[in-house]
Design a protein around this motif. Structure first.
Motif, PDB file in Angstrom:
ATOM      1  N   ILE A 162       0.548  -1.273   0.480  1.00 18.21           N
ATOM      2  CA  ILE A 162      -0.106  -0.032   0.546  1.00 18.21           C
ATOM      3  C   ILE A 162       0.763   1.515   0.142  1.00 18.21           C
ATOM      4  O   ILE A 162       0.364   2.049  -0.373  1.00 18.21           O
ATOM      5  CB  ILE A 162      -0.667   0.352   1.367  1.00 18.21           C
ATOM      6  N   PHE A 223      -5.513   4.500   2.291  1.00 16.90           N
ATOM      7  CA  PHE A 223      -4.275   4.358   1.904  1.00 16.90           C
ATOM      8  C   PHE A 223      -4.152   3.906   3.940  1.00 16.90           C
ATOM      9  O   PHE A 223      -3.980   3.113   4.307  1.00 16.90           O
ATOM     10  CB  PHE A 223      -3.403   4.845   1.715  1.00 16.90           C
ATOM     11  N   TYR A 560     -10.857  -3.021  -0.928  1.00 18.87           N
ATOM     12  CA  TYR A 560      -9.982  -3.516  -1.610  1.00 18.87           C
ATOM     13  C   TYR A 560     -10.012  -4.705  -1.659  1.00 18.87           C
ATOM     14  O   TYR A 560      -9.195  -5.303  -3.203  1.00 18.87           O
ATOM     15  CB  TYR A 560      -8.541  -3.420  -0.093  1.00 18.87           C
TER      16      TYR A 560
END
Length: 674
Positions: A162, A223, A560
């Motif tokens: 990430i 994030f 995700y």
């Protein structure tokens, strides 16, 4: 020696290799670094920066010089990082005792500290980027330190991958800055910034790239999913990551690059920061793992720091970065002490026992009184309780946010509301955590099976509780200023030399609102947990969508995973279709043509209608203001003038007239009363 001392310690650990000495070597090297950093701090405070420049390489006509710089900002954070690292080393000597990989552990701790030092003193963005990547590598190695633990290895990979997204943004920013300024030295860029014609598109691109880099390292939405999972590493590592190294690097980079960030990028930074502060605090409400609660609190506090930069107050962001480092390091080390003590009460027949689950804890105020003192002070700093450094720095941010919201309105009002709501949520989950750990009955004692083998927890050793207590006392307001309510009067903000906002006119209102949010959160927590009220509401909330949204961190992880699965599935299907590339290109062209037509025919039409409507409404409002509002004011003025004439003329200038009128008025009043 201020910077390379931890690196020398790493080499010595590798050369000597005796497990009995590695903690002493690592701690000594950090101690030397503290002394050197304090000397450098005293030298640059109120003085000139210290720079070391070396010729690096030449590519054609381009000469690259390597510059390391100690200024007030870097010296303050260097000192903070070295002190936090020292406490982590001391704590680790007891917490990690007996681990077979101590040599690797202390080597990585020293390398991690050295990498952060490199980020702080690098003036050239290429070398800052290299140290930036070294920080990421060390965090990857330390999060996955226990290699046999599958969850730890997975969390390390997640953090590494990430952060690559943000690092790609950093690379784009470097290219944009070099195209604009023909150099990557921050000092030279700052000098050139006022003297050359600037390409706004390149500056926006560079600003977005730097923002993405900070969002990755400092765990901003979207994030931020790597940070809660990073708790799989050793607890002292969590303290170092959350307080002084990994997450602090992103905030530091934004502050260093603040001078060239356009207003549009600052708005994006503020919006991301406000959303992150709220979502992080909201997600901490329902967690039961003590380290995950603190992880979500870190995400929330980092959101506050980003928010401060976005409202053009980087000084308060650094202020909160420093104060947060001390009380968050104390909280993680305190959590490590609690977990270490809870391990003593477990046995083979305690099914489902988790030493990190706050539901199994309780009443530790009697068993761990020294840890209680330090942990309570640090928790008060996190909640923003008055007379703590956390209150001072958080209130400085909220004051700036309040001023921006009230002055500019629009979306800034929404961002302001998010900031204040996050403060109330923070107070609530802090009280919830404190209640479960220290106030309620010991959770494991309520399990009948466990009562047969129950061993009461006890206070940890000096090397574990003393750092927590010291960090707790560092969280008191006296370490920053003599006035516990003067948020902008600390020695740090006055001497750090970076932009700040003059918001004295909003200071009192901001204090009232922030204390009000604090009391609201504490009151709700007190009624639910200590007074045990609203149980029906509590049970209904536990099965609600809001509870699930909080517990699953707004399902960001699921998004995700869903996206990755969709990409893999689509790729597998395309591979099986003949001429799939050709079909894909045609589909993309057709889609783009449709979108272009929709934009021309529909979107533009509504935009024009909206513009015409605004013009019409403006004319109507102007007529209403001129004819109705102004006419009413004029009519009222004439009426008051006429009324004045009526009462003035009968009185005249003779005393007899005035006395007569007074007697008439008195008679009228008496008549009304009768």
């Amino acid at each position: 020696m201020a910077v390379i001392s931890p690196l020398i310690g790493v080499f010595l650990i590798q050369l000597i290799g005796k497990s009995a000495l590695v903690d002493k070597i690592g701690t000594t090297s950090i101690g030397i670094s503290i002394l050197c950093n304090l000397f450098m701090f005293s030298h640059v405070w109120g003085g000139s920066p210290i720079s070391l420049t070396f010729d690096w390489l030449q590519l054609g006509e381009h000469q690259f010089e390597l510059t390391f710089q100690w200024n007030v900002l870097s010296a303050v954070i260097l000192t903070m990082v070295s002190i936090i690292s020292m406490f982590v080393h001391i704590f680790s000597s007891a917490y990690m005792q007996g681990d077979p990989d101590l040599k690797r552990y202390y080597s990585l701790l020293g390398l991690f500290t050295f990498a952060m030092f490199g980020v702080l003193i690098s003036d050239h963005l290429i070398f800052l980027y290299l140290f930036w990547e070294l920080v990421g590598f060390c965090s990857y190695m330390l999060i996955g330190f226990w290699r046999k633990k599958e969850a730890a290895v997975s969390a390390a990979k997640k953090a590494f991958v990430i952060n690559r997204i943000g690092d790609a943004g950093f690379m784009v920013a470097l290219m944009a800055l070099y195209l604009q300024f023909n150099t990557l030295s921050l000092s030279e860029i700052q000098v050139s910034f006022q003297s050359i014609d600037l390409d706004s598109s390149l500056l926006v691109l560079a600003g977005i790239g730097v923002m993405l880099a900070a969002m990755g390292k400092s765990a901003q939405i979207p994030f931020a999913v790597w940070l809660p999972d990073a708790m799989q590493g050793p607890t002292p590592v969590s303290a170092l990551i959350h307080a002084a190294t990994m997450v602090a690097a992103g905030i530091y980079l934004l502050v260093k690059c603040y001078f060239f960030l356009p207003d549009s990028v600052l708005l994006c930074i503020a919006l991301v920061g406000g959303i992150t502060a709220f979502i992080g605090a909201f997600s901490a409400l329902t967690q039961y793992d003590i380290k995950r609660i603190l992880a979500f609190s870190t995400i929330s506090q980092l959101g506050y720091m980003m928010l401060s930069i976005g409202v053009s107050d980087p000084s308060s962001s650094i202020y909160h970065l420093i104060t947060h480092a001390f009380f968050k390091a104390g909280l993680f080390l305190g959590a490590g002490a609690v977990i270490h003590s809870m391990h003593q009460v477990s046995c083979d027949i305690c099914k489902g026992f988790d030493p990190q689950d706050i539901r199994w804890m309780g009443n530790l105020r009697k068993h761990m009184p020294k840890t209680l003192i330090g942990f309570s002070l640090c928790l008060a700093g996190l909640a923003g309780v008055p007379f703590t450094t956390g209150f001072l720095s958080k209130d400085a941010i909220l004051t700036s946010v309040l001023a921006k919201g009230l002055n500019d309105g629009g979306i800034w009002i929404f961002i302001m509301i998010l900031g204040f709501l996050a403060a109330a949520l923070t107070a609530f989950y802090c009280l919830r955590m404190f209640y479960h750990i220290f106030l309620k009955d010991l959770g494991i004692a309520n399990h009948k099976v466990c009562q047969e083998c129950l061993v009461l927890p006890k206070e940890v050793g000096t090397r574990m509780y003393l750092p927590v207590m010291i960090l707790g006392f560092c969280s008191l307001w006296i370490s920053m200023t003599l006035n516990p309510f003067n948020t902008s009067g600390s020695w740090l903000q006055q001497g750090i030399g970076i932009p700040t906002l003059d918001h004295h006119e909003y200071h009192i209102l901001a204090i009232v609102l922030s204390v009000g949010m604090l009391l609201l959160g504490l009151f709700i927590g007190y009624m639910i947990f200590i007074q045990n009220k609203a149980q029906a509401l509590k049970k209904s909330l536990k099965v609600s969508f809001l509870y699930k949204l909080s517990f699953h961190f707004f399902y960001l992880d699921h998004l995700y995973k869903f996206g990755a699965k969709a990409i893999i599935t689509t790729g597998e299907r395309l591979d099986k279709i003949p001429h799939a590339d050709e079909y894909f290109v045609k589909a993309a062209v057709v889609t783009s043509e449709f979108i272009r037509g929709f934009d021309d025919k529909v979107i533009d039409f509504f935009v024009k209608c909206f513009a015409v409507g605004n013009v019409v409404i403006g004319h109507v409002l102007a007529w209403f203001d001129k004819e109705i509002i102004d006419g009413f004011v004029k009519l009222f003025t004439r009426f008051m003038k006429l009324l004045g004439d009526i009462f003035r003329k009968p009185q005249g200038e003779r005393s007899q007239s005035m006395i007569a009128w007074s007697m008439v008025l008195i008679a009228i009043v008496i008549g009304i009363l009768i």
